[in-house]
Every structure is written in structure tokens, then in C-alpha cells.
Design a protein around this motif. Sequence first.
Motif, PDB file in Angstrom:
ATOM      1  N   LEU A 510      57.642  75.207  78.981  1.00  0.00           N
ATOM      2  CA  LEU A 510      56.327  75.686  78.575  1.00  0.00           C
ATOM      3  C   LEU A 510      56.415  76.504  77.289  1.00  0.00           C
ATOM      4  O   LEU A 510      55.562  76.401  76.406  1.00  0.00           O
ATOM      5  CB  LEU A 510      55.702  76.515  79.702  1.00  0.00           C
ATOM      6  CG  LEU A 510      54.179  76.713  79.645  1.00  0.00           C
ATOM      7  CD1 LEU A 510      53.459  75.384  79.680  1.00  0.00           C
ATOM      8  CD2 LEU A 510      53.719  77.591  80.797  1.00  0.00           C
ATOM      9  N   ILE A 511      57.457  77.328  77.169  1.00  0.00           N
ATOM     10  CA  ILE A 511      57.652  78.127  75.958  1.00  0.00           C
ATOM     11  C   ILE A 511      57.982  77.218  74.779  1.00  0.00           C
ATOM     12  O   ILE A 511      57.461  77.389  73.670  1.00  0.00           O
ATOM     13  CB  ILE A 511      58.771  79.159  76.172  1.00  0.00           C
ATOM     14  CG1 ILE A 511      58.358  80.186  77.236  1.00  0.00           C
ATOM     15  CG2 ILE A 511      59.109  79.869  74.862  1.00  0.00           C
ATOM     16  CD1 ILE A 511      57.186  81.048  76.842  1.00  0.00           C
ATOM     17  N   ARG A 512      58.834  76.232  75.017  1.00  0.00           N
ATOM     18  CA  ARG A 512      59.195  75.300  73.938  1.00  0.00           C
ATOM     19  C   ARG A 512      57.966  74.525  73.459  1.00  0.00           C
ATOM     20  O   ARG A 512      57.777  74.312  72.261  1.00  0.00           O
ATOM     21  CB  ARG A 512      60.285  74.350  74.429  1.00  0.00           C
ATOM     22  CG  ARG A 512      61.628  75.033  74.661  1.00  0.00           C
ATOM     23  CD  ARG A 512      62.632  74.108  75.332  1.00  0.00           C
ATOM     24  NE  ARG A 512      62.891  72.911  74.529  1.00  0.00           N
ATOM     25  CZ  ARG A 512      63.663  71.909  74.938  1.00  0.00           C
ATOM     26  NH1 ARG A 512      64.253  71.967  76.146  1.00  0.00           N
ATOM     27  NH2 ARG A 512      63.855  70.865  74.158  1.00  0.00           N
ATOM     28  N   ALA A 513      57.113  74.103  74.391  1.00  0.00           N
ATOM     29  CA  ALA A 513      55.891  73.386  74.011  1.00  0.00           C
ATOM     30  C   ALA A 513      54.943  74.298  73.239  1.00  0.00           C
ATOM     31  O   ALA A 513      54.271  73.866  72.305  1.00  0.00           O
ATOM     32  CB  ALA A 513      55.210  72.832  75.249  1.00  0.00           C
ATOM     33  N   LEU A 514      54.900  75.568  73.630  1.00  0.00           N
ATOM     34  CA  LEU A 514      54.037  76.520  72.938  1.00  0.00           C
ATOM     35  C   LEU A 514      54.477  76.700  71.488  1.00  0.00           C
ATOM     36  O   LEU A 514      53.681  77.062  70.624  1.00  0.00           O
ATOM     37  CB  LEU A 514      54.052  77.864  73.674  1.00  0.00           C
ATOM     38  CG  LEU A 514      52.929  78.858  73.365  1.00  0.00           C
ATOM     39  CD1 LEU A 514      51.571  78.253  73.678  1.00  0.00           C
ATOM     40  CD2 LEU A 514      53.124  80.143  74.154  1.00  0.00           C
ATOM     41  N   ARG A 515      55.747  76.444  71.211  1.00  0.00           N
ATOM     42  CA  ARG A 515      56.281  76.546  69.845  1.00  0.00           C
ATOM     43  C   ARG A 515      56.189  75.224  69.098  1.00  0.00           C
ATOM     44  O   ARG A 515      56.749  75.089  68.012  1.00  0.00           O
ATOM     45  CB  ARG A 515      57.729  77.026  69.895  1.00  0.00           C
ATOM     46  CG  ARG A 515      57.846  78.463  70.403  1.00  0.00           C
ATOM     47  CD  ARG A 515      59.269  78.866  70.644  1.00  0.00           C
ATOM     48  NE  ARG A 515      59.352  80.257  71.108  1.00  0.00           N
ATOM     49  CZ  ARG A 515      60.427  80.807  71.628  1.00  0.00           C
ATOM     50  NH1 ARG A 515      61.536  80.094  71.778  1.00  0.00           N
ATOM     51  NH2 ARG A 515      60.425  82.069  72.019  1.00  0.00           N
ATOM     52  N   GLY A 516      55.503  74.237  69.689  1.00  0.00           N
ATOM     53  CA  GLY A 516      55.253  72.993  68.984  1.00  0.00           C
ATOM     54  C   GLY A 516      56.078  71.801  69.424  1.00  0.00           C
ATOM     55  O   GLY A 516      55.862  70.680  68.962  1.00  0.00           O
ATOM     56  N   GLU A 517      57.065  71.984  70.332  1.00  0.00           N
ATOM     57  CA  GLU A 517      57.888  70.859  70.793  1.00  0.00           C
ATOM     58  C   GLU A 517      57.120  69.993  71.795  1.00  0.00           C
ATOM     59  O   GLU A 517      56.219  70.472  72.486  1.00  0.00           O
ATOM     60  CB  GLU A 517      59.160  71.375  71.467  1.00  0.00           C
ATOM     61  CG  GLU A 517      60.183  71.985  70.533  1.00  0.00           C
ATOM     62  CD  GLU A 517      61.496  72.262  71.254  1.00  0.00           C
ATOM     63  OE1 GLU A 517      62.115  71.291  71.754  1.00  0.00           O
ATOM     64  OE2 GLU A 517      61.895  73.443  71.332  1.00  0.00           O
ATOM     65  N   ARG A 518      57.524  68.722  71.863  1.00  0.00           N
ATOM     66  CA  ARG A 518      57.028  67.814  72.908  1.00  0.00           C
ATOM     67  C   ARG A 518      58.218  67.458  73.791  1.00  0.00           C
ATOM     68  O   ARG A 518      59.159  66.806  73.342  1.00  0.00           O
ATOM     69  CB  ARG A 518      56.402  66.563  72.294  1.00  0.00           C
ATOM     70  CG  ARG A 518      55.153  66.878  71.481  1.00  0.00           C
ATOM     71  CD  ARG A 518      54.503  65.619  70.927  1.00  0.00           C
ATOM     72  NE  ARG A 518      53.304  65.940  70.171  1.00  0.00           N
ATOM     73  CZ  ARG A 518      52.097  66.113  70.694  1.00  0.00           C
ATOM     74  NH1 ARG A 518      51.937  65.974  72.003  1.00  0.00           N
ATOM     75  NH2 ARG A 518      51.062  66.414  69.936  1.00  0.00           N
ATOM     76  N   ILE A 519      58.190  67.897  75.023  1.00  0.00           N
ATOM     77  CA  ILE A 519      59.313  67.734  75.948  1.00  0.00           C
ATOM     78  C   ILE A 519      59.066  66.493  76.800  1.00  0.00           C
ATOM     79  O   ILE A 519      57.993  66.341  77.385  1.00  0.00           O
ATOM     80  CB  ILE A 519      59.477  68.978  76.852  1.00  0.00           C
ATOM     81  CG1 ILE A 519      59.439  70.263  76.005  1.00  0.00           C
ATOM     82  CG2 ILE A 519      60.750  68.882  77.664  1.00  0.00           C
ATOM     83  CD1 ILE A 519      60.511  70.346  74.964  1.00  0.00           C
ATOM     84  N   ARG A 520      60.073  65.637  76.885  1.00  0.00           N
ATOM     85  CA  ARG A 520      59.955  64.422  77.684  1.00  0.00           C
ATOM     86  C   ARG A 520      61.128  64.283  78.638  1.00  0.00           C
ATOM     87  O   ARG A 520      62.288  64.280  78.214  1.00  0.00           O
ATOM     88  CB  ARG A 520      59.894  63.180  76.767  1.00  0.00           C
ATOM     89  CG  ARG A 520      58.605  63.072  75.960  1.00  0.00           C
ATOM     90  CD  ARG A 520      57.420  62.813  76.888  1.00  0.00           C
ATOM     91  NE  ARG A 520      56.139  62.813  76.181  1.00  0.00           N
ATOM     92  CZ  ARG A 520      55.377  63.875  76.041  1.00  0.00           C
ATOM     93  NH1 ARG A 520      55.759  65.039  76.562  1.00  0.00           N
ATOM     94  NH2 ARG A 520      54.220  63.786  75.401  1.00  0.00           N
ATOM     95  N   ASN A 521      60.787  64.191  79.946  1.00  0.00           N
ATOM     96  CA  ASN A 521      61.754  63.903  81.013  1.00  0.00           C
ATOM     97  C   ASN A 521      62.971  64.830  80.966  1.00  0.00           C
ATOM     98  O   ASN A 521      64.123  64.391  81.055  1.00  0.00           O
ATOM     99  CB  ASN A 521      62.209  62.446  80.942  1.00  0.00           C
ATOM    100  CG  ASN A 521      61.058  61.490  81.179  1.00  0.00           C
ATOM    101  OD1 ASN A 521      60.149  61.774  81.966  1.00  0.00           O
ATOM    102  ND2 ASN A 521      61.070  60.359  80.493  1.00  0.00           N
ATOM    103  N   LEU A 522      62.719  66.109  80.814  1.00  0.00           N
ATOM    104  CA  LEU A 522      63.786  67.107  80.849  1.00  0.00           C
ATOM    105  C   LEU A 522      64.109  67.430  82.306  1.00  0.00           C
ATOM    106  O   LEU A 522      63.229  67.838  83.070  1.00  0.00           O
ATOM    107  CB  LEU A 522      63.350  68.378  80.116  1.00  0.00           C
ATOM    108  CG  LEU A 522      64.310  69.561  80.206  1.00  0.00           C
ATOM    109  CD1 LEU A 522      65.578  69.279  79.408  1.00  0.00           C
ATOM    110  CD2 LEU A 522      63.659  70.850  79.732  1.00  0.00           C
ATOM    111  N   GLU A 523      65.365  67.227  82.681  1.00  0.00           N
ATOM    112  CA  GLU A 523      65.772  67.535  84.052  1.00  0.00           C
ATOM    113  C   GLU A 523      66.019  69.025  84.198  1.00  0.00           C
ATOM    114  O   GLU A 523      66.685  69.651  83.373  1.00  0.00           O
ATOM    115  CB  GLU A 523      67.037  66.750  84.426  1.00  0.00           C
ATOM    116  CG  GLU A 523      66.813  65.260  84.578  1.00  0.00           C
ATOM    117  CD  GLU A 523      68.000  64.554  85.238  1.00  0.00           C
ATOM    118  OE1 GLU A 523      68.777  65.255  85.932  1.00  0.00           O
ATOM    119  OE2 GLU A 523      68.136  63.343  85.063  1.00  0.00           O
ATOM    120  N   MET A 524      65.475  69.602  85.258  1.00  0.00           N
ATOM    121  CA  MET A 524      65.676  71.014  85.567  1.00  0.00           C
ATOM    122  C   MET A 524      65.555  71.185  87.084  1.00  0.00           C
ATOM    123  O   MET A 524      65.258  70.226  87.813  1.00  0.00           O
ATOM    124  CB  MET A 524      64.652  71.890  84.842  1.00  0.00           C
ATOM    125  CG  MET A 524      63.202  71.526  85.117  1.00  0.00           C
ATOM    126  SD  MET A 524      62.010  72.541  84.197  1.00  0.00           S
ATOM    127  CE  MET A 524      62.247  74.126  85.006  1.00  0.00           C
TER     128      MET A 524
END
Length: 800
Positions: A510-524
Motif C-alpha cells: 500500500l505504501i509502495r502504491a502510494l508512492r506511484g508503484e503498480r504492484i502485481r502478484n507480490l507474494e507476502m
Amino acid sequence: MQPPKSMQASAPPRELSRLAALLRYEILDTPDETAFDDFTELASYICETPIALISLVDDHRQWFKSRLGLDVSETARELSFCTHTIEGQGIFEVNDARRDQRFRDNPLVTGDPHIRFYAGAPLTTPDGYNLGTLCVIDRQPRQLSKAQRGALMRLSRQIMRLFEERLQAHRYAEQAALQQALLNSAASAMLVTTADGTISGVNPTAERLFGFTEAMLVGQPLTTALFPLDALSRRASILSNELGEPIAPDFAVLTAPLLEGRREMREWRLRHRNGGSVPVLLNVSAIHDERELLRGYIVSAYDLAHQEHLQLRLQQIAAQVPGMLFQFCWRPDGKSSFPYLSEGVEDIYGLSAAEMAPTIAPIYERIHPDDREHVLASIRHAASTLTPWQFEHRIDHPRKGRIWVEARATPMRQPDGSVLWHGLVTDITERKGEQIELDKQQEMNRRLLEALSEAVVACDADCNLTLFNNTARRWHGLDAQQIAPEQWPHAYHLFHADGVTPMTMDEVPLIRALRGERIRNLEMTIVLHGTPRYVLANADPMYASNGQENGAVVVLHDITERKQVEILQRDFVSTVSHELRTPLTSITASLGLICGQVMGEVPEHLQELLDIAHQNSKRLSALIDDLLDIDKLYAGKMRFELQVQPLRPLLEQALRSNQGYAENCGVSIELRDCPAVAINVDPMRLEQVMSNLLSNAAKFSPPGETIELWAERPDTQKVRVKVLDKGPGVAEAFHARIFSKFAQADSSDTRQQGGTGLGLAISKELIEHMGGQIGFDSTPGEGACFWFELPCHPLDEAQQ
């Protein structure tokens, strides 16, 4: 003016007051004046002395306002005879200074002007302060007669009267200048008249307002010059009835109310020079002197033409405003009225301004019955607190039916205790309908979100969590909390894919997306109460309609069951691979010995079968080795011995190791450019990656082609190694899964090349473990270029 600070610090209070009195007369250091010179000449003549002075004594000198027989304009106070005069009462006389112990050594006695005789009369203010002296001086010893002494005192009093008159004249001049400046700068037209109403002066505003110059108006009766006779006659008749005595239609119309103790402001239309009329608000004030005698009048006329223009402009503007502009007055006695209403009242309430002006009752009847009490209560609250009022309510319009309106107003307390509101009422029926529809849609969206099996979490641009659906609350064990982002990983139990390593704030999707990234299928992993839940995270920034980023959203998909199946599969494959490896190694070695005819000559009819068995056993061994590598990589058990080494020698070694395989495939490998950089890698694992890429390129290139190998630097921090083949390329449908396990294109020509389908998957894991990334570029039918990037830095001289 204030006495000097040095004098304030040392002088007694009486002296400070004397100095203040001296400064008040504003005469020190002024030019010579004939009126004062006449007194010094008269004193010299009467006392028969060659020198006569009007001397003023301040804190450090005596200064001469007038002097006869002396050239200097001032002397030091400590040398002056006049200091002794102002310290006493009456005339101070020194008959022979050389014989007087106080003065015989004084430089004014021993030197120029050689004073022998001195007589001084103090200049005393009405409040008893001695400002200086009128003194006479001779260079011969002598003594004044009684008549001369009397004359000197009378002259000193006359000089003091001249000081007073001079000061009064200054004050009168200042007052006159101030009054004239006020008249000239007044925004209203000002006309000054005599007691009988004759104009004696006008200001520039009056000249501009009425078009007459001052010369045209001065000397003319005010009412004759500017007032229409019919208007004067009507007003005279009204005043006669009110006052019970006849009032003539002339200047008396303006002054009669003043004689009765009434001051009134009244609207008139006065004449303009061009023949037109000027609307004004008129006020008349009497002018009295200090003895309360009537000296004349000041008539001020405020231009109402500008106000009429503004009112017309307001009406034009109000006509363009969608809705009703209004002023509403609520009085302490409970009565109310509308001082102003725009024409929009018809559109909002179906009423005319005439119906609305006296009371609020017609509007109250138009308000929907269920909203009336709420509207009144909100108005009362705003009136008592003097806070802006805003309220949405329904109106039963006689033509439109039921409509929604929004009323906004700002209350202001008036001197009489009433509350005056300035506001706007607008029709929001269309907006209200859209809002109701939007509310329905939002409720539907909320229900859908709550019913989703995926967890959905959102935040605004300030990192405040704004959405936490039911699945998210269940998985994280709590709802959205107003906590700092630094606390999110701990509060919401966020871990990396291994389920052991906690996430940092910067790693949270969520923080990474707030900084402009688009996250796809990140395993956590979400580890709640010791139980891991494996999820795939997809996160995106959110934008407002104006393009401004206003938050982010993440969707979590549960892959726990799939991960458990993968773990079972991996355990099974690992177990089987380990169990098969030892016997398969023996079989492969034995078949190698037989095929190599170490055990003796092999019959020709068995040779082909044994060669096939030997090749398949080697392929099976390679498959088992790849399976074991994959198992080690996923389990985190593969060891990496990272070393900083030059890149080019590593590429040359890879070329040598794979040249034989390439020749068997009928192709060659050419090493082209390579920048002088060093990389931090495990050499054996890097060679394994290079072997996978070069062997694939050799398998899929047509015989006779050349495989190109080179490196380049996309930026100063990274180096990219590329392997380009001349094969058929990678099919578009195969792009997304080319680096997956057991991935092979399904075409028959590809299957004929053999392979485990694990090489690229292993290469991807190895490169990423060494801090890099891998990818490819391909157009079907035009070959493929596989590449990987690694961090690098320039070689130093020792490494070169």
C-alpha cells in the motif's frame, strides 16, 4: 516636542517643565521678525544702551530672537547673564560687571562685547515659567532709573503677549489648514454657508458633483442655486404641519429641524449644471464660534447616484445567479422581514417579492411539513451563535412540485439587537437526485466489497486507512486503525513470502502504491496467532478527476491452499529426486561404460538401443539435478559465495564452456563488446545461468548461424548481459510463463530440442538472488534476445 534626554536626566522637574513650555511656543531658531526688532530698538532707546536683546534660554545656550548692537546669534548658557534673570523674579541688574565677583572673570566681560552693565526683565508665561529675557547691555557702568525699569518690565510683558498671539496664530492656521484639507479630501460634497444660507465656500467634490465651479456658487443663496422650488415647497408644507408654524420654502426648510433640536438626513434631488438632477443624501450642521454665536452652516451631500448604480448592478448580477439572493432581518420581538430579495424568489418558491417582503410566513408555508421545525431550529441556533447557516430541505413548489433547495446565509448582529442575514437559496433537485443515486451505488459497492473473498484495503494521500472490508478485518484480526504507517507491519502482522521475515514500512504494498508503484502478484504472508496466510498482493495508486493522486488500494488474494499444495509437491519431488539420484547415477555410469565398449565389444544390433538408453539416462540425471536446484532455491538452502570479479573473463569462460555444445548444434558463439566493470556474483552460479541461456540459443538457432554475446551499461549503476539467437522467437502466448517451472512452448519443433523446462526458472531465481533481474525481447519469427542485469562498478587499475 520633548526636552533633550541629557537635560531630562540631570535637570530638576521645574527646569524640565520650563524647557517644555519654551518648546511649546515653537520660536527657537526661527527667522528674524520685525515685530520683535521693534521691541529691542524701543528698549535700547528708553534705557539709553547700545545693546538690547530678546534672549531665550534652553538647556545649553541663550539664543537671541532679536538683537541690536550685537552680531552673534547665541552664546553658551553657562556664560550668560540671562540665566540669573530667569532664576529670579523681576528685573536682574548688574551695575558694574568688573566689580561683581560673579561676573568679573566672565569671557563676555573680559572680552568681546566687554559687558560692564546688564539689566534683564524676564519673559514670563501665564503659568509662571521664565522662557528668557528682554535685556539691555552697556560697555560703561551705569544704573537704570525707576522709569526705565518700569518701562523694561512693560516691554517684556508685551513681548510675551506677542509670543502668545504668534502661537495662537499658528494654531489657527493649522486648524484652518486641517479643516480645508478635510473639506478638500471629503468623499461627500461639502458646501459652507453664512447664517442666512449664502454659499461662502465649496469643496472639489461639490464642484464635480454639481458641475458648478466654486466661483459660480460663492455668493449665491444655496436653495436658489441648487434646490428645485417645487421640492422646497412640498417639504416646507410638511414641516409647517409638523412644527405648527409656517416655514418658508427657502433655506429655512433646511434649518428649521435644527432649531427644534433635530438632526435629520434626507434624500433630495438637486440641480446639476447640465440641467439634470443629482440624487443626494443631505445633512446640515450649524457652525458656532467660541462664544456659541451662529456663524453659518456646513451642508454635506452624499452622492446617491453611485449607490443607485450599484443597486442596478446588483440587480443585474442577481438576475444571473441561479437561485435567490436575499437579506433577511430577524428582530428581537420575533418579527421578521426581507430588506432585499432577488427575482429568483419566483423560481425557488413560486412567490413574488411583494408577497415576501413583509414576513417569512409565505416561505414557511412552502417548506415541506416534515422539514419545517428542523429549518426553524437551525435558524435559531445560527442566530444565537452567529455562525454561518446551511441547510438542505424540501419545498412544495406550486408549479414544479416537490423540489430540494440548499439555503446558505451569514448572520450579523445589528446595533438594535436584530440579526441581519445575507444569503443564497439554490435549487439542488437534480444534484440531490444524483446524490441519492450515488448513495445507492456506494451502498451496493460496500455490500460487494464486504462479500468479496479477497481482502481490500485503501488509504488516502495522508496515509489514513479509509477502507477495510470484512475479509481484511478477518485476516488481519482487527479493523482499520488510525496509526502511523511505520506501525502497519507490526499491527497488521505483515511478513515476506517466507512467513518469517517482517516487512518494513517501505516494503508494504500500500505504501509502495502510494508512492506511484503498480504492484502485481507480490507474494507476502499474514501471520495471525502463529498461523501463516499466504497471499498475492496487487496494489495501485488512485487518482482524482484532476489527475492529483489521492490515495492507494491493495487487493489481497489468498493462495494458502495453493502454497500448501506446492509445498507437498516440492517435498514429493525432492524425496523422489533424492531416491532416484543414486541408482540413476549407477545406471548412467554403467551404460557409459558399456557404450564406450570398456566391458568389451557390443553387438551391433544392441549398440543403438544402448546409446538411446544412455542419452535418456543423462537427460533424466539433468532433470533430477534441476529439480534439486529448484528445491534448494525455494527452500533457501542453496549457498551463494559472492565475489567481486571483472565481467569479461566470466563471459569468456562461459563462451569456452558452451562452444562445444554449440558446435554440436551447428552454430557458433561470438563475444562482442563488454564494458570494463566488476560485478559481485557467485561465479559458478553465473556460469550456470550463462550455460542455460547459451544452450537454449544454440538449440533454437538454425545451423550455420552465429549467437551474439555482449554487455552494455544502461546506466552508471548496472550492466546488462545479452544473448541474441536467430531462432523462431518466443510465441506471444508463451511470454507470460516463460520463466515458470516446466515451461516449454508446445510446438513440435521445440519439443524436439529436449530440455527439462526448468532452466529459465532456475536462471531467474539465481539472478534475483544475486541482486539482479532477467528478461527477454522477442518478435515471433525474428529470434529472441535474453538478457540479465546486475549491479556493477568501474574496474580499478589493479583489476584491469
